[in-house]
Design an enzyme around this catalytic site. Structure first.
Site, PDB file in Angstrom:
ATOM      1  N   GLY A   1       0.829  -1.197   0.000  1.00  0.00           N
ATOM      2  CA  GLY A   1       0.000   0.000   0.000  1.00  0.00           C
ATOM      3  C   GLY A   1       0.861   1.244   0.000  1.00  0.00           C
ATOM      4  N   PHE A   2       0.252   2.327  -0.399  1.00  0.00           N
ATOM      5  CA  PHE A   2       0.967   3.594  -0.392  1.00  0.00           C
ATOM      6  C   PHE A   2       0.185   4.645   0.356  1.00  0.00           C
ATOM      7  CE2 PHE A   2       4.078   2.313  -3.499  1.00  0.00           C
ATOM      8  CZ  PHE A   2       5.141   3.133  -3.184  1.00  0.00           C
ATOM      9  N   GLY A   3       0.895   5.416   1.129  1.00  0.00           N
ATOM     10  CA  GLY A   3       0.276   6.538   1.807  1.00  0.00           C
ATOM     11  C   GLY A   3       0.871   7.812   1.268  1.00  0.00           C
ATOM     12  N   ALA A   4       0.527   8.906   1.915  1.00  0.00           N
ATOM     13  CA  ALA A   4       0.974  10.189   1.414  1.00  0.00           C
ATOM     14  C   ALA A   4       2.487  10.322   1.470  1.00  0.00           C
ATOM     15  CB  ALA A   4       0.318  11.296   2.222  1.00  0.00           C
ATOM     16  N   TRP A   5       3.080   9.876   2.542  1.00  0.00           N
ATOM     17  CA  TRP A   5       4.514  10.084   2.704  1.00  0.00           C
ATOM     18  C   TRP A   5       5.294   8.795   2.812  1.00  0.00           C
ATOM     19  CZ3 TRP A   5       5.413  14.631   1.117  1.00  0.00           C
ATOM     20  CH2 TRP A   5       4.516  15.666   1.407  1.00  0.00           C
ATOM     21  N   GLY A   6       4.668   7.726   2.561  1.00  0.00           N
ATOM     22  CA  GLY A   6       5.422   6.488   2.691  1.00  0.00           C
ATOM     23  C   GLY A   6       4.687   5.333   2.088  1.00  0.00           C
TER      24      GLY A   6
ATOM     25  N   ILE B   1       3.441   0.958   2.700  1.00  0.00           N
ATOM     26  CA  ILE B   1       3.193  -0.154   3.606  1.00  0.00           C
ATOM     27  C   ILE B   1       3.761  -1.400   2.934  1.00  0.00           C
ATOM     28  CG2 ILE B   1       1.439  -1.612   4.703  1.00  0.00           C
ATOM     29  CD1 ILE B   1       0.783   2.040   4.093  1.00  0.00           C
TER      30      ILE B   1
ATOM     31  N   LYS C   1       4.314  -0.145   8.186  1.00  0.00           N
ATOM     32  CA  LYS C   1       4.059   1.172   7.593  1.00  0.00           C
ATOM     33  C   LYS C   1       5.335   1.994   7.744  1.00  0.00           C
ATOM     34  CE  LYS C   1       1.025   5.208   7.875  1.00  0.00           C
ATOM     35  NZ  LYS C   1      -0.335   5.669   8.128  1.00  0.00           N
TER      36      LYS C   1
ATOM     37  N   ASP D   1      -9.917  11.428   9.796  1.00  0.00           N
ATOM     38  CA  ASP D   1      -9.803  11.058   8.379  1.00  0.00           C
ATOM     39  C   ASP D   1     -10.586   9.769   8.095  1.00  0.00           C
ATOM     40  OD1 ASP D   1      -9.010  11.383   5.781  1.00  0.00           O
ATOM     41  OD2 ASP D   1      -6.958  10.671   6.076  1.00  0.00           O
TER      42      ASP D   1
HETATM   43  N1  LIG Z   1      -1.974  -3.450   7.791  1.00  0.00           N
HETATM   44  C1  LIG Z   1      -2.259  -3.355   6.500  1.00  0.00           C
HETATM   45  N2  LIG Z   1      -2.517  -4.462   5.776  1.00  0.00           N
HETATM   46  C2  LIG Z   1      -2.827  -4.372   4.468  1.00  0.00           C
HETATM   47  N3  LIG Z   1      -2.910  -3.214   3.792  1.00  0.00           N
HETATM   48  C3  LIG Z   1      -2.656  -2.072   4.459  1.00  0.00           C
HETATM   49  C4  LIG Z   1      -2.322  -2.091   5.836  1.00  0.00           C
HETATM   50  N4  LIG Z   1      -2.129  -0.835   6.245  1.00  0.00           N
HETATM   51  C5  LIG Z   1      -2.351  -0.061   5.171  1.00  0.00           C
HETATM   52  N5  LIG Z   1      -2.662  -0.803   4.095  1.00  0.00           N
HETATM   53  C6  LIG Z   1      -2.947  -0.293   2.745  1.00  0.00           C
HETATM   54  O1  LIG Z   1      -2.169   0.872   2.541  1.00  0.00           O
HETATM   55  C7  LIG Z   1      -3.019   1.998   2.329  1.00  0.00           C
HETATM   56  C8  LIG Z   1      -2.399   3.228   2.969  1.00  0.00           C
HETATM   57  O2  LIG Z   1      -2.293   3.023   4.365  1.00  0.00           O
HETATM   58  P1  LIG Z   1      -2.447   4.222   5.382  1.00  0.00           P
HETATM   59  O3  LIG Z   1      -3.759   4.896   5.137  1.00  0.00           O
HETATM   60  O4  LIG Z   1      -2.178   3.748   6.747  1.00  0.00           O
HETATM   61  O5  LIG Z   1      -1.256   5.151   4.890  1.00  0.00           O
HETATM   62  P2  LIG Z   1      -1.181   6.724   5.010  1.00  0.00           P
HETATM   63  O6  LIG Z   1       0.186   7.147   4.679  1.00  0.00           O
HETATM   64  O7  LIG Z   1      -1.651   7.132   6.337  1.00  0.00           O
HETATM   65  O8  LIG Z   1      -2.214   7.103   3.887  1.00  0.00           O
HETATM   66  P3  LIG Z   1      -2.938   8.484   3.632  1.00  0.00           P
HETATM   67  O9  LIG Z   1      -2.192   9.062   2.505  1.00  0.00           O
HETATM   68  O10 LIG Z   1      -4.347   8.076   3.256  1.00  0.00           O
HETATM   69  O11 LIG Z   1      -2.882   9.294   4.861  1.00  0.00           O
HETATM   70  C9  LIG Z   1      -4.369   1.594   2.899  1.00  0.00           C
HETATM   71  O12 LIG Z   1      -5.426   2.271   2.262  1.00  0.00           O
HETATM   72  C10 LIG Z   1      -4.391   0.112   2.607  1.00  0.00           C
HETATM   73  O13 LIG Z   1      -4.808  -0.118   1.290  1.00  0.00           O
END
Ligand SMILES: Nc1ncnc2c1ncn2[C@@H]1O[C@H](COP(=O)(O)OP(=O)(O)OP(=O)(O)O)[C@@H](O)[C@H]1O
Length: 838
Positions: free
Chosen positions: A412-417, A419, A434, A536
């Site tokens: 998975g991808f978040g805004a700054w990193g 998973i 993460k 959020d």
């Molecule tokens: N424990 C996990 N198991 C499987 N997939 C995960 C897990 N944690 C996160 N993901 C996947 O990664 C995505 C991004 O995770 P997360 O929202 O925690 O990151 P973020 O950096 O906080 O993102 P955002 O940019 O939305 O703030 C999730 O939408 C999900 O699809």
């Protein structure tokens, strides 16, 4: 007049600027056209001939539709695209408009009308711009004559262009290390003040992933795969690691055939053309990179830092992200080259409509495992073979060990990193890690410290647990958590489709929605009891663990990047056990947000100092309530509906404007926000940064910290958060977001969604959404002519669900339901269902 001057259009006019923003944001970035319109192809022709680089030139590429407006041989305009009428051959209209920009004439009415048209999508791809003194026929002839130029000459020219470019590293470029030995626990590490990035926001506050069926007729664009990008960088058959394009001219020669054939095609067309081979960099990318004085590696590195949904962000947000990451470069050029590298408009250009949901669903996967994720993950050093230091490793790449786990694939991808899946080195058990990379960026670092400080407090069956965490002081935060395998509720909703073409029957849809939302409600109740607002809540932040029985599915709320503590006034308990206590006076309560500084201290174990940003009772609640009432009155009196206010706020008094338009936040009524925002923790990227304004001390004092900093995702933002001086983040905002989530699960579409951000804000502020759809799904309507009486008796009505949702989406805070009441109402429906469906 020299040719370069003839092409020079200065961007002085505010109307034009607004228009540009309007066009960019009203248009869906997925159409693959809009941004490229900033560049008019002959620019390169002139630049080549004069060898001058006019960065401030505002030039553009024509889309095919626009091109149809001109005679391809003479270059003269054929149609007046505002009125779609042929232009008389004597060139009267051309003469009329000569010397002025079509959108910069200062004619507010015309500009407004034009925006209206664009908004309506009627002239969506006709956003023309008149370039003063440009002799199109000369340009076209020049262009054509260059088509016949020998490839060798062009190649030589490119080589010269490239070799003139002095690659410079942009601020914040990675210093690679071969070892990783700097892990420290957070309380031992000090945050480096030597930030070389300038981030205004430490949380991306990203838009939710757009539902593919949200807009019709949008061409599906998929990012290039890692191998495609790699190939395109290196050219066919080349050994990527050997190539230093700017030294040896490899790029130039590799791209030469493409560049020659490019002449007659628009950017999009080139991607779509049958002969389009993705083994070449798109079109003029080489010269743009050269003009930017960057190396391809630097561009790739930059792309690696972009939020996962960068390509889906509105123009203004993309611009902001780029400016944040690399402020000293021409963002327009950068956006163009990034877009070209990241997007591939599939040849079939799948038109996403209600009828093409399966295709959309298949393509629009969640971030984990999506093409975008794979693409972005290719920019980890392991993926980028063309980087000079291919042997170097980074602590967050696959195979690295952290906290006894070996990092695996990106899920998975978040805004700054990102998973990553990870495996316990001893037991082999699978978990998720993460990783938030902040490097030396203080704001991002503080933000993730804050996230961890909240997350580590949360232990609930429907909240993703934080098992362990580790801070690599000058690089990243690592959070070990459970690996969830069922995707997110977003994926689920995509698989269900919209309610009128629902892939599952509506009764099951309602039932599952209740089952899943009860779990989210439970998680939120738990958090609110601890006086923590999630901040959020959205489909993408609800992970799903599926079982064979759908009724056994489990939801895990995740992403606490926007979460914060709020201080609650004892006189008005939130989520008390009493059944139907309304959230009366809730905004009067005094909330407190911890500053990142305090959060850092807290995580390091030094809390208990007076908290900053305290808001008194009077500061938000009552004032907010009366404002909303007043606003609604104005809306009513002025009969402002979604349809008759394409600009959303144009006829509102200034006082209310800022709540609805980011542009106004950026300039007129609340000018100081820009400055304040840059000082505060998180600046919502929904704010327009195009009109810098230096606030006076007085203004700063009057307004306080950025009031909009707690907007997670705009479509989920509660109306009060869009107020000029919104109340601090509290439980009510989560409840509204829960309502948006519920609605989207039931109908398959967001209740408040518009490509043009000010209009979306106006929609949220008005609280109006498509209730008919909801009534149909929940069967609360009495009008079902095609349904027999017997069927009607058999089919249950989801009155509790409907009422709960309406309670969540009450604009008036006094009317908004609390979680206990929502829970009870949802459970009522389940109880009613049980004899029939359990
Ligand atoms: N424990 C996990 N198991 C499987 N997939 C995960 C897990 N944690 C996160 N993901 C996947 O990664 C995505 C991004 O995770 P997360 O929202 O925690 O990151 P973020 O950096 O906080 O993102 P955002 O940019 O939305 O703030 C999730 O939408 C999900 O699809």
């Amino acid at each position: 007049m020299p040719p370069t001057e003839r092409l020079l259009v200065r961007d002085h006019n505010l109307d034009e600027k607004a228009m540009r923003e309007s066009v960019a944001s009203s248009g869906d970035s997925r159409d693959g056209i809009r941004d490229d319109e900033l560049y008019f192809e002959p620019k390169r022709v002139y630049r080549r001939s004069t060898d001058s680089s006019s960065r401030s030139s505002l030039v553009r590429v024509y889309s095919e539709n626009e091109r149809a407006n001109f005679d391809q041989v003479t270059g003269s305009r054929i149609y007046d695209d505002l009125k779609h009428r042929p232009i008389p051959s004597d060139g009267k209209i051309a003469a009329e408009t000569e010397g002025r920009s079509l959108v910069s004439v200062g004619d507010a009415q015309r500009s407004r009308k034009r925006r209206l048209s664009l908004n309506d999508g009627r002239y969506g791809d006709m956003q023309d711009e008149y370039i003063p003194d440009l002799d199109f026929s000369e340009a076209v002839l020049h262009w054509q004559s260059e088509d016949s130029a020998s490839p060798a000459v062009l190649s030589q020219k490119l080589r010269n262009d490239s070799s003139n470019a002095t690659p410079t590293r942009f601020p914040g470029s990675i210093t690679r290390t071969n070892t990783w030995s700097t892990d420290r626990e957070p309380n031992s590490g000090s945050v480096s003040p030597n930030s070389s990035y300038v981030f205004d926001s430490s949380h991306a506050q990203v838009e939710p992933i757009p539902l593919p069926n949200a807009s019709n007729g949008v061409s599906m664009i998929t990012p290039l795969s890692a191998s495609e990008v790699s190939k395109s960088i290196t050219g066919p058959g080349a050994n990527a690691s050997d190539v230093d394009p700017f030294k040896h001219g490899h790029l130039a020669s590799s791209f030469q055939p493409r560049k020659v054939s490019r002449r007659k095609t628009s950017v999009c067309e080139s991607y779509n053309s049958a002969s389009s081979s993705l083994t070449y960099l798109p079109d003029n990318t080489v010269s743009i990179i050269a003009e930017l004085r960057m190396t391809p590696e630097e561009v790739l590195e930059l792309i690696g830092k972009l939020p996962h949904d960068f390509v889906y962000m509105p123009y203004s947000q993309r611009k902001k992200v780029i400016l944040d990451l690399i402020p000293n470069k021409d963002y327009k050029l950068l956006m163009s080259v990034i877009k070209k590298l990241m997007l591939k408009s599939t040849r079939s250009s799948v038109s996403i409509s209600k009828n093409s949901l399966p295709a959309a669903a298949a393509t629009a996967k969640s971030r984990h495992g999506s093409v975008a994720s794979q693409f972005l993950s290719s920019f980890s050093p392991a993926g980028v073979t063309s980087t000079p230091s291919a042997n170097s490793v980074r602590p967050d790449e696959k195979g690295m060990e952290i906290m006894g786990y070996s990092l695996g694939k990106v899920i998975g991808f978040g805004a700054w990193g990102m998973i990553r899946e990870c495996h316990n080195l001893e037991t082999g058990s699978v978990k998720a890690m993460k990783i938030v990379r902040f490097r030396n960026n203080m704001k991002v670092k503080n933000q993730v410290l804050k996230e961890v400080s909240v997350w580590k407090e949360l232990h609930h069956q429907n909240i993703l647990p934080l098992l362990q965490w580790k801070l690599n002081d000058d690089y990243a935060m690592y959070c070990l958590t459970e690996r969830i395998h069922g995707g997110t509720i977003y994926d689920l909703v995509i698989s269900w489709g919209e309610y009128d073409t629902s892939k599952i029957d509506l009764v099951t849809r309602c039932k599952l929605t209740i089952i899943l939302c009860l779990q989210v409600t439970s998680a939120l109740k738990y958090m609110h009891k601890k006086y923590i607002a999630h901040g959020d809540v959205k489909l993408e932040n609800c992970l799903l663990e599926k079982q064979s029985e759908a009724s056994q599915w489990k939801v895990f709320l995740c992403d606490f990047g926007m979460s914060c503590h709020y201080k609650h006034c004892e006189a008005f308990p939130v989520d008390a056990d009493s059944d139907s206590e309304p959230l009366t006076n809730l905004p009067e309560c005094s909330y407190t947000q911890l500053s990142p500084y305090m959060e850092k201290k807290k995580i390091a174990g030094h809390v208990n100092e007076p908290l900053p940003f305290h808001r008194s009772r009077s500061s938000s609640g009552l004032r907010h309530g009366s404002r909303m009432v007043k606003f609604h009155k104005i809306m009513k009196n002025k009969k402002l509906t979604h349809d008759d206010t394409p600009l959303g706020i144009s006829s509102l008094p200034k006082t209310y404007g800022p709540a609805l338009t980011s542009a106004r936040i950026g300039n007129s009524s609340f000018p100081s926000l820009r400055q304040i925002a840059s000082q505060s923790t998180a600046l919502t990227p929904t704010m327009d940064m195009t009109s810098p304004h230096q606030a006076t001390d007085e203004e700063t004092r009057a307004v306080g910290p950025d009031p909009h900093s707690h907007i997670g995702s705009l479509p989920y933002a509660a109306p009060e958060l869009l107020e000029p001086s919104p109340p601090p983040l509290g439980p009510a905002a989560d409840i509204w977001a829960l309502g948006v989530t519920l609605y989207t699960m039931l109908t398959g579409k967001l209740p408040f969604k518009h490509d043009y951000e000010p209009r979306m804000r106006a929609m949220i502020a008005s609280g109006k959404f498509d209730r008919k759809a909801l009534e149909t799904v929940c069967r609360v309507t009495t009008e079902e002519p095609d349904v027999t009486r017997r069927e009607r008796q058999d089919r249950p009505r989801f009155t509790g669900l409907y009422n709960a949702l309406m309670g969540c989406l009450a604009s008036d805070l006094n009317q908004r339901w609390e979680l206990d009441r929502i829970e009870t109402s949802l459970k009522d429906d389940l109880m009613k269902l049980s004899p029939l469906y359990n």
